[in-house]
Design a protein around this motif. Structure first.
Motif, short mmCIF file in Angstrom:
data_model
loop_
_atom_site.label_atom_id
_atom_site.label_comp_id
_atom_site.label_asym_id
_atom_site.label_seq_id
_atom_site.Cartn_x
_atom_site.Cartn_y
_atom_site.Cartn_z
N ARG A 45 -89.66 96.44 -15.72
CA ARG A 45 -89.12 95.37 -14.86
C ARG A 45 -89.89 94.13 -14.79
O ARG A 45 -89.25 92.93 -14.83
N PHE A 46 -91.04 94.11 -15.15
CA PHE A 46 -91.94 92.94 -15.43
C PHE A 46 -91.13 92.00 -16.54
O PHE A 46 -91.15 90.85 -16.59
N ASP A 47 -91.11 92.72 -17.60
CA ASP A 47 -90.38 92.21 -18.91
C ASP A 47 -89.07 91.54 -18.63
O ASP A 47 -88.86 90.32 -19.06
N ASP A 48 -88.29 92.13 -17.64
CA ASP A 48 -87.04 91.58 -17.34
C ASP A 48 -87.40 90.31 -16.36
O ASP A 48 -86.57 89.31 -16.58
N VAL A 49 -88.01 90.27 -15.45
CA VAL A 49 -88.45 88.92 -14.93
C VAL A 49 -88.91 87.99 -15.73
O VAL A 49 -88.51 86.65 -15.59
N LEU A 51 -88.02 87.66 -18.70
CA LEU A 51 -86.99 87.11 -19.51
C LEU A 51 -85.90 86.33 -18.96
O LEU A 51 -85.43 85.29 -19.15
N ARG A 52 -85.77 86.90 -17.64
CA ARG A 52 -84.75 86.00 -16.69
C ARG A 52 -85.33 84.51 -16.37
O ARG A 52 -84.73 83.67 -16.52
N THR A 53 -86.71 84.24 -16.42
CA THR A 53 -87.40 82.93 -16.11
C THR A 53 -87.30 82.23 -17.26
O THR A 53 -87.03 81.20 -17.41
N VAL A 54 -87.26 83.00 -18.47
CA VAL A 54 -87.53 82.26 -19.76
C VAL A 54 -86.07 81.51 -20.01
O VAL A 54 -85.69 80.40 -20.54
N ARG A 55 -85.04 82.32 -19.67
CA ARG A 55 -83.62 82.12 -19.82
C ARG A 55 -83.40 80.91 -19.04
O ARG A 55 -82.86 79.90 -19.38
N ARG A 128 -92.63 83.08 -12.31
CA ARG A 128 -92.04 81.51 -12.37
C ARG A 128 -93.19 80.62 -12.54
O ARG A 128 -93.09 79.56 -13.22
N MET A 129 -93.97 80.77 -11.62
CA MET A 129 -95.07 79.60 -11.66
C MET A 129 -95.90 79.44 -12.54
O MET A 129 -96.13 78.20 -13.18
N VAL A 130 -96.33 80.58 -13.22
CA VAL A 130 -97.19 80.65 -14.46
C VAL A 130 -96.22 79.97 -15.89
O VAL A 130 -96.88 79.13 -16.51
N LEU A 131 -95.28 80.19 -15.94
CA LEU A 131 -94.34 79.81 -16.77
C LEU A 131 -94.08 78.50 -16.51
O LEU A 131 -94.07 77.85 -17.82
N VAL A 132 -93.80 78.19 -15.62
CA VAL A 132 -93.55 76.58 -15.26
C VAL A 132 -94.81 75.67 -15.66
O VAL A 132 -94.56 74.73 -16.32
N GLU A 133 -95.95 76.20 -15.07
CA GLU A 133 -97.28 75.31 -15.48
C GLU A 133 -97.44 75.47 -17.20
O GLU A 133 -97.79 74.43 -17.54
N GLN A 134 -97.00 76.83 -17.93
CA GLN A 134 -97.26 76.67 -19.30
C GLN A 134 -96.54 75.55 -19.94
O GLN A 134 -96.81 74.86 -20.85
N VAL A 135 -95.08 75.65 -19.70
CA VAL A 135 -94.24 75.00 -20.35
C VAL A 135 -94.66 73.41 -19.78
O VAL A 135 -94.37 72.52 -20.85
N ALA A 136 -94.66 73.15 -18.64
CA ALA A 136 -95.24 71.72 -18.32
C ALA A 136 -96.47 71.08 -19.10
O ALA A 136 -96.31 70.20 -19.64
N GLY A 137 -97.27 72.14 -19.12
CA GLY A 137 -98.62 71.74 -20.19
C GLY A 137 -98.36 71.40 -21.51
O GLY A 137 -98.74 70.39 -22.11
#
Length: 153
Positions: A45-49, A51-55, A128-137
């Protein structure tokens, strides 16, 4: 010596090991059939979350994120970066090295995120917050430019 062989003591035959079929009811099967949502593990379930955020992010920035690898690991390595001495990393961005054949990579750490989330909605918001911060960086932009809803509600 006579022509007879010395007698060898007889070894008792081994009984078959008793397994989970002690009372003749057959082998135990799964408690939940594979088609039901509860069949999936917390890890799935975590991997799905993620994957959805990355997509979602790849739809917004198809060219910028075209060669980026996204990964999920259990825990961060035990050698933190100098700015992470007092905190636990929830995610990291590893810049690519074209000479070594390495692409840009963003890693999300499962256990620290799940430890901070109380339910699936909060897990999704933290991912979502972690991925957004990493992509922004990685793109050298503000997180609000990457995701207008940042910080996650």
């Amino acid at each position: 010596m006579t022509g007879s062989q010395p007698s060898v003591p007889a070894v008792p035959a081994r009984r078959a090991a008793r397994r989970r079929d002690r009372r003749g009811r057959g082998l135990r099967g799964p408690l939940i059939p594979p088609g039901l949502p509860a069949w999936r593990t917390r890890m799935d379930r975590f991997d799905d979350v993620v994957l959805r955020t990355v997509r979602h992010l790849e739809k917004r920035f198809p060219t910028e994120l075209a060669g980026v690898e996204f990964a999920v690991e259990e825990v961060p390595p035990s050698d933190p970066a100098p700015w992470e001495r007092r905190t636990i990393a929830l995610g990291r961005y590893f810049p690519g090295d074209s000479a070594a054949g390495l692409t840009d990579r963003i890693v999300v750490y499962r256990r620290p995120l799940l430890a901070r989330a109380e339910d699936s909605d909060e897990t999704e918001a933290l991912v979502r917050m972690v991925l957004v911060e990493q992509v922004a960086g990685m793109l050298d932009r503000d997180p609000e430019d990457i995701d207008p809803g940042y910080p996650a509600d």
